[in-house]
Design an enzyme around this catalytic site. Structure first.
Site, PDB file in Angstrom:
ATOM      1  N   THR A   1       0.819  -1.214   0.000  1.00  0.00           N
ATOM      2  CA  THR A   1       0.000   0.000   0.000  1.00  0.00           C
ATOM      3  C   THR A   1       0.854   1.266   0.000  1.00  0.00           C
ATOM      4  O   THR A   1       1.991   1.250   0.491  1.00  0.00           O
ATOM      5  CB  THR A   1      -0.893  -0.001   1.261  1.00  0.00           C
ATOM      6  OG1 THR A   1      -1.530   1.258   1.382  1.00  0.00           O
ATOM      7  CG2 THR A   1      -0.080  -0.259   2.527  1.00  0.00           C
ATOM      8  N   ASP A   2       0.268   2.358  -0.486  1.00  0.00           N
ATOM      9  CA  ASP A   2       0.967   3.650  -0.419  1.00  0.00           C
ATOM     10  C   ASP A   2       1.030   4.184   1.012  1.00  0.00           C
ATOM     11  O   ASP A   2       1.783   5.115   1.299  1.00  0.00           O
ATOM     12  CB  ASP A   2       0.301   4.681  -1.344  1.00  0.00           C
ATOM     13  CG  ASP A   2      -1.149   4.987  -0.994  1.00  0.00           C
ATOM     14  OD1 ASP A   2      -1.716   4.315  -0.111  1.00  0.00           O
ATOM     15  OD2 ASP A   2      -1.721   5.912  -1.616  1.00  0.00           O
ATOM     16  N   GLU A   3       0.234   3.585   1.922  1.00  0.00           N
ATOM     17  CA  GLU A   3       0.199   4.107   3.299  1.00  0.00           C
ATOM     18  C   GLU A   3       1.536   3.924   4.021  1.00  0.00           C
ATOM     19  O   GLU A   3       1.780   4.564   5.044  1.00  0.00           O
ATOM     20  CB  GLU A   3      -0.931   3.446   4.094  1.00  0.00           C
ATOM     21  CG  GLU A   3      -2.281   3.706   3.472  1.00  0.00           C
ATOM     22  CD  GLU A   3      -3.470   3.538   4.417  1.00  0.00           C
ATOM     23  OE1 GLU A   3      -3.274   3.339   5.621  1.00  0.00           O
ATOM     24  OE2 GLU A   3      -4.600   3.628   3.921  1.00  0.00           O
TER      25      GLU A   3
ATOM     26  N   LYS B   1       2.205  -3.288   7.268  1.00  0.00           N
ATOM     27  CA  LYS B   1       2.491  -3.458   5.834  1.00  0.00           C
ATOM     28  C   LYS B   1       3.935  -3.031   5.535  1.00  0.00           C
ATOM     29  O   LYS B   1       4.638  -3.672   4.751  1.00  0.00           O
ATOM     30  CB  LYS B   1       1.513  -2.638   4.983  1.00  0.00           C
ATOM     31  CG  LYS B   1       0.080  -3.147   4.979  1.00  0.00           C
ATOM     32  CD  LYS B   1      -0.124  -4.536   4.381  1.00  0.00           C
ATOM     33  CE  LYS B   1       0.078  -4.590   2.890  1.00  0.00           C
ATOM     34  NZ  LYS B   1      -0.293  -5.934   2.350  1.00  0.00           N
TER      35      LYS B   1
HETATM   36  P1  NAD Z   1      -9.569  -7.507   1.901  1.00  0.00           P
HETATM   37  O1  NAD Z   1      -9.619  -7.221   3.360  1.00  0.00           O
HETATM   38  O2  NAD Z   1     -10.771  -7.270   1.067  1.00  0.00           O
HETATM   39  O3  NAD Z   1      -9.150  -9.028   1.652  1.00  0.00           O
HETATM   40  C1  NAD Z   1      -8.135  -9.660   2.382  1.00  0.00           C
HETATM   41  C2  NAD Z   1      -8.252 -11.157   2.136  1.00  0.00           C
HETATM   42  O4  NAD Z   1      -7.210 -11.799   2.890  1.00  0.00           O
HETATM   43  C3  NAD Z   1      -9.581 -11.756   2.624  1.00  0.00           C
HETATM   44  O5  NAD Z   1     -10.103 -12.637   1.648  1.00  0.00           O
HETATM   45  C4  NAD Z   1      -9.201 -12.511   3.896  1.00  0.00           C
HETATM   46  O6  NAD Z   1     -10.036 -13.623   4.171  1.00  0.00           O
HETATM   47  C5  NAD Z   1      -7.767 -12.914   3.592  1.00  0.00           C
HETATM   48  N1  NAD Z   1      -6.989 -13.154   4.827  1.00  0.00           N
HETATM   49  C6  NAD Z   1      -6.899 -12.326   5.896  1.00  0.00           C
HETATM   50  N2  NAD Z   1      -6.118 -12.882   6.842  1.00  0.00           N
HETATM   51  C7  NAD Z   1      -5.683 -14.071   6.340  1.00  0.00           C
HETATM   52  C8  NAD Z   1      -4.843 -15.093   6.839  1.00  0.00           C
HETATM   53  N3  NAD Z   1      -4.293 -15.006   8.058  1.00  0.00           N
HETATM   54  N4  NAD Z   1      -4.587 -16.163   6.060  1.00  0.00           N
HETATM   55  C9  NAD Z   1      -5.151 -16.266   4.813  1.00  0.00           C
HETATM   56  N5  NAD Z   1      -5.973 -15.337   4.306  1.00  0.00           N
HETATM   57  C10 NAD Z   1      -6.240 -14.246   5.055  1.00  0.00           C
HETATM   58  O7  NAD Z   1      -8.313  -6.689   1.372  1.00  0.00           O
HETATM   59  P2  NAD Z   1      -8.106  -5.940  -0.018  1.00  0.00           P
HETATM   60  O8  NAD Z   1      -8.636  -4.563   0.106  1.00  0.00           O
HETATM   61  O9  NAD Z   1      -8.536  -6.812  -1.123  1.00  0.00           O
HETATM   62  O10 NAD Z   1      -6.512  -5.824  -0.022  1.00  0.00           O
HETATM   63  C11 NAD Z   1      -5.708  -6.868  -0.579  1.00  0.00           C
HETATM   64  C12 NAD Z   1      -4.247  -6.471  -0.426  1.00  0.00           C
HETATM   65  O11 NAD Z   1      -4.009  -5.237  -1.098  1.00  0.00           O
HETATM   66  C13 NAD Z   1      -3.812  -6.254   1.032  1.00  0.00           C
HETATM   67  O12 NAD Z   1      -2.504  -6.747   1.163  1.00  0.00           O
HETATM   68  C14 NAD Z   1      -3.836  -4.738   1.183  1.00  0.00           C
HETATM   69  O13 NAD Z   1      -2.897  -4.320   2.148  1.00  0.00           O
HETATM   70  C15 NAD Z   1      -3.442  -4.281  -0.209  1.00  0.00           C
HETATM   71  N6  NAD Z   1      -3.953  -2.978  -0.633  1.00  0.00           N
HETATM   72  C16 NAD Z   1      -5.287  -2.676  -0.530  1.00  0.00           C
HETATM   73  C17 NAD Z   1      -5.732  -1.445  -1.020  1.00  0.00           C
HETATM   74  C18 NAD Z   1      -7.196  -1.064  -0.961  1.00  0.00           C
HETATM   75  O14 NAD Z   1      -7.530   0.095  -1.282  1.00  0.00           O
HETATM   76  N7  NAD Z   1      -8.099  -1.950  -0.614  1.00  0.00           N
HETATM   77  C19 NAD Z   1      -4.828  -0.531  -1.582  1.00  0.00           C
HETATM   78  C20 NAD Z   1      -3.470  -0.876  -1.638  1.00  0.00           C
HETATM   79  C21 NAD Z   1      -3.044  -2.106  -1.181  1.00  0.00           C
HETATM   80  O1  DAU Z   2      -4.167   3.958   0.417  1.00  0.00           O
HETATM   81  C1  DAU Z   2      -4.375   2.572   0.324  1.00  0.00           C
HETATM   82  C2  DAU Z   2      -5.214   2.096   1.483  1.00  0.00           C
HETATM   83  O2  DAU Z   2      -6.547   2.567   1.244  1.00  0.00           O
HETATM   84  C3  DAU Z   2      -5.211   0.575   1.637  1.00  0.00           C
HETATM   85  O3  DAU Z   2      -3.913   0.156   1.942  1.00  0.00           O
HETATM   86  C4  DAU Z   2      -6.175   0.149   2.755  1.00  0.00           C
HETATM   87  O4  DAU Z   2      -6.224  -1.263   2.830  1.00  0.00           O
HETATM   88  C5  DAU Z   2      -7.547   0.696   2.423  1.00  0.00           C
HETATM   89  O5  DAU Z   2      -8.441   0.376   3.474  1.00  0.00           O
HETATM   90  C6  DAU Z   2      -7.499   2.203   2.218  1.00  0.00           C
HETATM   91  O6  DAU Z   2      -7.224   2.892   3.459  1.00  0.00           O
HETATM   92  P1  DAU Z   2      -8.001   4.229   3.900  1.00  0.00           P
HETATM   93  O7  DAU Z   2      -7.915   4.338   5.358  1.00  0.00           O
HETATM   94  O8  DAU Z   2      -7.559   5.407   3.096  1.00  0.00           O
HETATM   95  O9  DAU Z   2      -9.498   3.844   3.398  1.00  0.00           O
HETATM   96  P2  DAU Z   2     -10.929   4.061   4.083  1.00  0.00           P
HETATM   97  O10 DAU Z   2     -11.932   3.691   3.054  1.00  0.00           O
HETATM   98  O11 DAU Z   2     -11.017   3.433   5.427  1.00  0.00           O
HETATM   99  O12 DAU Z   2     -10.997   5.646   4.288  1.00  0.00           O
HETATM  100  C7  DAU Z   2     -10.876   6.531   3.189  1.00  0.00           C
HETATM  101  C8  DAU Z   2     -10.953   7.949   3.744  1.00  0.00           C
HETATM  102  O13 DAU Z   2     -12.289   8.177   4.234  1.00  0.00           O
HETATM  103  C9  DAU Z   2     -10.038   8.199   4.926  1.00  0.00           C
HETATM  104  O14 DAU Z   2      -9.560   9.538   4.862  1.00  0.00           O
HETATM  105  C10 DAU Z   2     -10.933   8.018   6.143  1.00  0.00           C
HETATM  106  C11 DAU Z   2     -12.284   8.486   5.640  1.00  0.00           C
HETATM  107  N1  DAU Z   2     -13.462   7.815   6.241  1.00  0.00           N
HETATM  108  C12 DAU Z   2     -13.500   6.454   6.233  1.00  0.00           C
HETATM  109  C13 DAU Z   2     -14.555   5.779   6.770  1.00  0.00           C
HETATM  110  C14 DAU Z   2     -14.585   4.259   6.785  1.00  0.00           C
HETATM  111  C15 DAU Z   2     -14.519   8.553   6.741  1.00  0.00           C
HETATM  112  O15 DAU Z   2     -14.494   9.799   6.721  1.00  0.00           O
HETATM  113  N2  DAU Z   2     -15.575   7.878   7.289  1.00  0.00           N
HETATM  114  C16 DAU Z   2     -15.638   6.518   7.336  1.00  0.00           C
HETATM  115  O16 DAU Z   2     -16.634   5.959   7.858  1.00  0.00           O
END
Ligand code: NAD
Ligand code: DAU
Length: 351
Positions: free
Chosen positions: A131-133, A160
């Site tokens: 992630t970019d975080e 991460k």
């Molecule tokens: P998600 O939470 O939707 O899915 C995670 C999956 O991992 C689920 O299917 C869960 O069952 C599985 N999992 C969790 N713990 C596990 C374990 N101990 N063993 C096996 N499986 C397990 O997550 P996502 O949003 O699809 O993110 C996928 C990847 O991409 C993550 O590594 C996350 O850090 C990264 N990522 C997400 C975002 C985003 O915006 N969602 C952005 C950048 C990077």
């Molecule tokens: O940047 C990549 C990341 O983006 C991934 O690595 C993470 O897995 C993914 O969850 C996401 O993280 P964020 O914290 O940015 O996403 P989230 O959707 O939780 O929140 C987006 C923005 O909205 C953040 O500034 C917090 C705000 N927010 C979020 C929720 C859930 C609210 O204001 N209200 C809310 O209820």
């Protein structure tokens, strides 16, 4: 040559899009999807490809070192695309240890097993999705590049960042061929309704409050999930070993502006009068340690591998809203059970 690839976390949001893409684009390869099926993992996400002869699901936990080592020894994978993780920042604030277990220990278990296979397969690849975080937070200007130093602020991003460091270390120390990508916020179908966009779509639909953290001034850089899946595919096959690639949509939105855009789309789709959904906005206490702004420079990926996003944000958001409105049953299923208990515990009935 046919290859057997392990995808971890393939039942989750991004993982399910990536599994579908890989199966479609590389029909000569075999995919094993390993997932624990936590609250965020849902096999309904993959029901359209479930019977594909080149696809198999394995239910298991990456924190279980003995299980992982046995699975790798038996299956002799040619590569791993590692997406399994605890992914929600708010949950990491409540329960950091779970994030250390899955995101750090789980990743190291996979690296150890991969290291063994690499001894007899020099073409083995370990691809880590991150992630970019990990880069921390930006002020009003600038973008994260691949050389921005790590400065994680939440327990999620710290876990991460730690996993990224282990992946790099296994490359430097043991020569394991690795690739890492760091992506910005994804949106699209099959996204668990705890993250901003799917949570707010679900709440608008059900006339529930929209909890905007702080003043809604934080900025995120949004990317359509299918464009992320395409980027992972490209990097896995054509990216350079030992390198990191940033992935982002060049699409920055202040949270409040995004929420208002979403409210407008929902008003139109639900036949409500203009401005009706916006009345649901409710300003709540800010997230602890809330990163102010993320913005990604994807120049390296675009120039070296020719990747570019395929949809505008307005198109992607419209598609996403349509999917949620057409898939009420999916929403119903994932918002019952463990998800419901967690939110009742944290927020009462309100969220
Ligand atoms: P998600 O939470 O939707 O899915 C995670 C999956 O991992 C689920 O299917 C869960 O069952 C599985 N999992 C969790 N713990 C596990 C374990 N101990 N063993 C096996 N499986 C397990 O997550 P996502 O949003 O699809 O993110 C996928 C990847 O991409 C993550 O590594 C996350 O850090 C990264 N990522 C997400 C975002 C985003 O915006 N969602 C952005 C950048 C990077
Ligand atoms: O940047 C990549 C990341 O983006 C991934 O690595 C993470 O897995 C993914 O969850 C996401 O993280 P964020 O914290 O940015 O996403 P989230 O959707 O939780 O929140 C987006 C923005 O909205 C953040 O500034 C917090 C705000 N927010 C979020 C929720 C859930 C609210 O204001 N209200 C809310 O209820």
């Amino acid at each position: 040559m046919s290859r057997k690839i392990l995808i971890t976390g393939g039942a989750g949001f991004i993982g399910s899009h990536f599994v579908r893409r890989f199966i479609t684009e590389h029909p000569g390869d075999t995919i094993v999807n390993l997932d624990k099926l936590t609250y965020a993992g849902n096999l309904e996400n993959l029901k359209d490809i479930d019977h594909n002869k080149n696809y198999r699901f394995v239910h298991g936990d990456i924190t279980d070192a003995a299980f992982i080592s046995k699975l790798f020894a038996e299956e002799k994978f040619d590569g791993v695309v590692h997406l399994a993780a605890e992914s929600h920042v708010d949950r990491s604030i409540t329960n950091p240890l779970e994030f250390v277990m899955t995101n750090v220990i789980g990743t190291v278990n996979l690296l150890n097993a991969a290291k063994e296979l690499y001894k007899t397969n020099p073409d083995f690849i370990f691809y880590h999705v991150s992630t970019d975080e990990v880069y921390g937070t930006l002020g009003d200007s600038g973008k994260f590049t691949e050389s921005t130093s790590y400065s994680p602020n939440s327990p999620y991003s710290a876990s991460k960042a730690s996993s990224d460091h282990f992946v790099r270390a296994y490359h430097e120390t043991y020569g394991l061929p690795v690739k890492i990508s760091n992506c910005s916020n994804n949106y699209g179908s099959h996204h668990f309704p705890e993250k901003l966009i799917p949570l707010f779509i679900n709440n608008i639909k059900n006339n529930r409050p929209l909890p905007v953290y702080g003043k809604g001034e934080n900025v995120r850089d949004w990317l359509f999930v299918e464009d992320h899946a395409k980027a992972i595919d490209l990097i896995f096959h054509e990216g350079k070993v030992g390198e990191t690639y940033n992935i982002g949509g060049n699409n920055e939105w202040k949270n409040l502006d995004l929420v208002k855009l979403l409210c407008g789309i929902m008003d139109r789709k639900l036949g409500r009068s203009s401005g009706e959904s916006e009345k649901l906005i409710s300003y709540v206490t800010d997230r602890a340690g809330h990163d102010f702004r993320y913005a990604i420079d994807s120049g390296k990926l675009m120039q070296e591998l020719g990747w570019k996003p395929s949809v505008t944000f307005e198109e992607g958001l419209e598609k996403t809203v349509d999917w949620y409105l057409e898939n009420s049953e999916w929403l119903e299923h994932v918002t019952s059970g463990a998800y419901k208990d967690y939110y009742q515990e944290m927020y009462g009935e309100g969220k």
